[in-house]
Design an enzyme around this catalytic site. Structure first.
Site, PDB file in Angstrom:
ATOM      1  CE  LYS A   2       4.988   2.729  -5.290  1.00 34.68           C
ATOM      2  NZ  LYS A   2       6.437   2.801  -5.034  1.00 34.68           N
ATOM      3  N   GLY A   3       0.000   2.209  -0.606  1.00 31.28           N
ATOM      4  CA  GLY A   3      -0.389   1.602   0.667  1.00 31.28           C
ATOM      5  C   GLY A   3      -1.783   1.010   0.701  1.00 31.28           C
ATOM      6  CD  GLU A  20      -4.712   6.846   2.224  1.00 27.01           C
ATOM      7  OE1 GLU A  20      -4.105   5.774   2.201  1.00 27.01           O
ATOM      8  OE2 GLU A  20      -4.140   7.945   2.163  1.00 27.01           O
ATOM      9  CG  ASP A  21      -1.979   3.439   3.677  1.00 23.94           C
ATOM     10  OD1 ASP A  21      -2.523   4.566   3.750  1.00 23.94           O
ATOM     11  OD2 ASP A  21      -0.793   3.297   3.333  1.00 23.94           O
ATOM     12  CG  ASP A  58       0.253  10.161  10.586  1.00 22.20           C
ATOM     13  OD1 ASP A  58       0.076   9.952  11.787  1.00 22.20           O
ATOM     14  OD2 ASP A  58       1.330  10.564  10.124  1.00 22.20           O
ATOM     15  CE  LYS A 100       0.153   6.866  12.398  1.00 20.26           C
ATOM     16  NZ  LYS A 100       1.624   6.758  12.312  1.00 20.26           N
ATOM     17  CG  ASP A 156       6.367   2.524   2.678  1.00 22.77           C
ATOM     18  OD1 ASP A 156       5.290   3.154   2.815  1.00 22.77           O
ATOM     19  OD2 ASP A 156       7.450   3.084   2.422  1.00 22.77           O
ATOM     20  NE  ARG A 161       4.865   0.193  -0.607  1.00 22.14           N
ATOM     21  CZ  ARG A 161       4.445   1.379  -0.205  1.00 22.14           C
ATOM     22  NH1 ARG A 161       3.355   1.478   0.539  1.00 22.14           N
ATOM     23  NH2 ARG A 161       5.086   2.475  -0.532  1.00 22.14           N
TER      24      ARG A 161
HETATM   25  P1  IMP Z   1      -1.302  11.992   6.488  1.00 25.33           P
HETATM   26  O1  IMP Z   1      -1.416  12.946   5.342  1.00 25.33           O
HETATM   27  O2  IMP Z   1      -0.352  12.513   7.533  1.00 25.33           O
HETATM   28  O3  IMP Z   1      -2.614  11.581   7.082  1.00 25.33           O
HETATM   29  O4  IMP Z   1      -0.522  10.730   5.959  1.00 25.33           O
HETATM   30  C1  IMP Z   1      -1.095   9.729   5.261  1.00 25.33           C
HETATM   31  C2  IMP Z   1      -0.014   8.879   4.604  1.00 25.33           C
HETATM   32  O5  IMP Z   1       1.194   8.853   5.354  1.00 25.33           O
HETATM   33  C3  IMP Z   1      -0.465   7.444   4.547  1.00 25.33           C
HETATM   34  O6  IMP Z   1      -1.215   7.180   3.387  1.00 25.33           O
HETATM   35  C4  IMP Z   1       0.843   6.691   4.597  1.00 25.33           C
HETATM   36  O7  IMP Z   1       1.370   6.555   3.308  1.00 25.33           O
HETATM   37  C5  IMP Z   1       1.762   7.580   5.414  1.00 25.33           C
HETATM   38  N1  IMP Z   1       1.819   7.142   6.825  1.00 25.33           N
HETATM   39  C6  IMP Z   1       1.306   7.760   7.897  1.00 25.33           C
HETATM   40  N2  IMP Z   1       1.524   7.075   9.026  1.00 25.33           N
HETATM   41  C7  IMP Z   1       2.200   5.966   8.661  1.00 25.33           C
HETATM   42  C8  IMP Z   1       2.708   4.830   9.381  1.00 25.33           C
HETATM   43  O8  IMP Z   1       2.571   4.666  10.622  1.00 25.33           O
HETATM   44  N3  IMP Z   1       3.345   3.888   8.632  1.00 25.33           N
HETATM   45  C9  IMP Z   1       3.517   3.990   7.298  1.00 25.33           C
HETATM   46  N4  IMP Z   1       3.049   5.027   6.580  1.00 25.33           N
HETATM   47  C10 IMP Z   1       2.402   6.008   7.250  1.00 25.33           C
END
Ligand code: IMP
Length: 175
Positions: free
Chosen positions: A42-43, A98-99, A102, A130, A158, A164
């Site tokens: 949803k982000g 994407e939001d 990470d 990040k 969120d 959100r």
């Molecule tokens: P990744 O697979 O670790 O890159 O994670 C991506 C997803 O993790 C994002 O689409 C977010 O939904 C969630 N996420 C990662 N970091 C944060 C944060 O700092 N705040 C909120 N959601 C996060």
């Protein structure tokens, strides 16, 4: 939920200014083309709407939902498709919106799955990145802001499904 507060990190004005710049850049790069924007729910929804309004090319929209997180701030490493796209992307110029990137696990999985569906092109636009947290290598084509390793909320992001709707990016600080 642990006791915490939200500390402002990026103001609404700065987010909007940056989205305007991204929209202009994307409009130039895709001039004359129709962009299939794919929102990762949803982000990504708040960012996608704001970005789409600032793109001058034709755009079509589709949505998908994958999950790699529970109600926690740590990645479980599990990626599952909760909702797939409605339309085929074969031969389309696809831009995934994407939001945040990470660890990169979610996007790496998603992009390779979308690539198998033979789009004409496939790029990634994220509001936040990040880089320090990256575990899996992901090529990001458009980035709003690089941020340090903090847990952030707002503008679609969120903490346990809340915040959100904050119009700015804030850091969750545990008291
Ligand atoms: P990744 O697979 O670790 O890159 O994670 C991506 C997803 O993790 C994002 O689409 C977010 O939904 C969630 N996420 C990662 N970091 C944060 C944060 O700092 N705040 C909120 N959601 C996060």
């Amino acid at each position: 939920m642990e006791k915490h507060h939200v500390k402002p990190m990026i103001s609404e004005k700065d987010v909007n200014r940056r989205i305007q710049e991204l929209g202009e850049q994307i409009s130039k790069d895709y001039a004359g083309k129709t962009i299939r924007l794919i929102c990762v729910l949803k982000g990504g929804s708040f960012f996608m709407c704001e970005l789409a309004k600032r793109i001058s090319c034709d755009v079509t929209l589709d949505f998908m939902s994958v999950s790699s997180y529970g109600g926690d701030t740590k990645s479980s490493g599990v990626v599952k498709i909760v909702k797939d796209l409605d339309e085929s992307i074969k031969g389309k110029d696809v831009l995934v919106v994407e939001d945040i990137v990470d660890s990169g696990r979610t996007l790496s999985y998603l992009l390779s799955m979308l690539n198998d569906r033979q789009p004409a092109s496939l790029k990634l636009c994220t509001l936040l990145d990040k880089p320090e947290r990256r575990v899996v290598d992901v090529k990001v084509d458009y980035t709003g802001f690089e941020i340090p390793d903090a847990f952030v909320v707002g503008y679609g992001l969120d903490y346990d499904q809340i915040y959100r709707n904050l119009p700015f990016i804030g850091e969750v600080v545990f008291d």
